[in-house]
Design a protein around this motif. Sequence first.
Motif: not given
Length: 377
Positions: A126-127, A130-131, A133-134, A235-236, A239, A242-243, A255
Motif C-alpha cells: 500500500k505504501l 502510494s509513493y 501514485g504521488l 495526499l502526502s 499518506v 493512514k500508513y 517519502q
Amino acid sequence: MASVDETVELGSLSLSPSHKGTRMEEASPKKPSPTFWDLVFAARTMAWKAYKSKPVSHWILLLLNGGLMLTAFPASSLLSRVYYTNGGKSKWIISWVAVAGWPLTALILFPTYFICKVSPTPLNLKLALSYLGLGFLSAADNLMFAYAYAYLPASTSSLLASSSLVFSALFGYLFVKNKLTLSMINGIMIITAAMVIIALDSNSDRYGNVTNSQYIMGFMWDILGSALHGLIFALSELVFIKYLGRISFHVVLEQQVMVSSFAFVLTTIGVALNHDFQRMADEARSFKGGKSSYYLVMIWGAITFQLGVLGGTAVLFLSSTVLAGVLNAVRVPLTSIAAVILLKDPMSGFKILSLVVTFWGFASYIYGTAKVGSETS
C-alpha cells in the motif's frame, strides 16, 4: 415612587456585604485594551521564551534552511526561464531536471539512519503504491509547470503558482478534514482575486515570440499545475496519517526520496519516448552562451530544486507549517523581484497590485492557520 426595577436593584444591594462587593466589581471600569506597544512587548517576550527553549544549534539550522528555501526555489524558477529564453524548447527536459537531483536527498537520508539511530520504514504494498501514485502526479505537475515557464515570464508564473495554497487548503479540507477558519477562507478569496488581476492584464507582459494562444495555454497550465500541487500536498499528508502514523525527519525524507525517484523514472521514460535526450546535444550547440552555459543551467536547475525541497522539509520539521507558509509567501515577491532585475521581466501596475494582494492573502491565510494551531495546542 420607585419603579419595580429600581426596587429590585435597591433590595439586592442591601442583602449582604458580599453582594455589595459584587455590585462594586460590576460597576468598576473595564481594563483598557492593549496598545500596539503592549502587543509588541508581548510578542518580544514570547519570542525570547521560544528562543531560550531550544539550543542555539536548532536556530542556526532553522536560519540556514529558511535561507536555503528562500534562495533555492526562486533560483530554480529563474533557471527554468533562462533555459527557454536562451534557446531551450523541450518541456520534458525541464520537468526531468526538476527531479533529476533526487539522489541529493538520498545522500542526506542515509546518514540520518546512523546519526538518529533509527531504522528505515518498512515498505509494504500500500505504501509503495502510494509513493508510485504521488510520483506520477509529481511528474505530471512538473510537466505542467514546464509549459508555464515556456510561455510566461518568471514573475507571472511565480504569482500564479502561489494559488497552490488555495488548492492545498481546499483539498486538505476535503481529504484530510483540516479546519478552515474565516481568515483562511478570506485569504483564499484574496489570492483568487490576485489571479484574476493578472488575467485582466495578460497583454502587458507577453513576450514577443509568444502567441496569445500560447500565453493562455501557459496561464492555464500554471493554474492546473498549482491545483495538482495542492492535491499532492493533501495526499502526502493523508499518506502520513493512514500508513505512516508519525512525522519525523527521516520519514519525511524517505517519502521525498521515494516520490522523487518514481517521478524521475516516469519522466525519464517520457523524455526517452519523445527523443529529447538526442536533442539535448543540438540544444546545447545552439544555446546562447554555448554548451557550458547549457549544461550549467541543467545541473544547477536540478541542484537548486532539490535544495529548496530539503530546506522546506527541514523548516517544516524544525518549526511548523505556519513558518513554512510564511517563507513560501515571502518567496513569491522575491522570485518576482529577482525576475524583474535579472531577467528584465515586465512589471506593470496590475502585476504590482497582484503581488501586493497575493501577499495580503498569504498573511490572512497564515493568521488563520496560526489561530487553528493555537486552539489545538
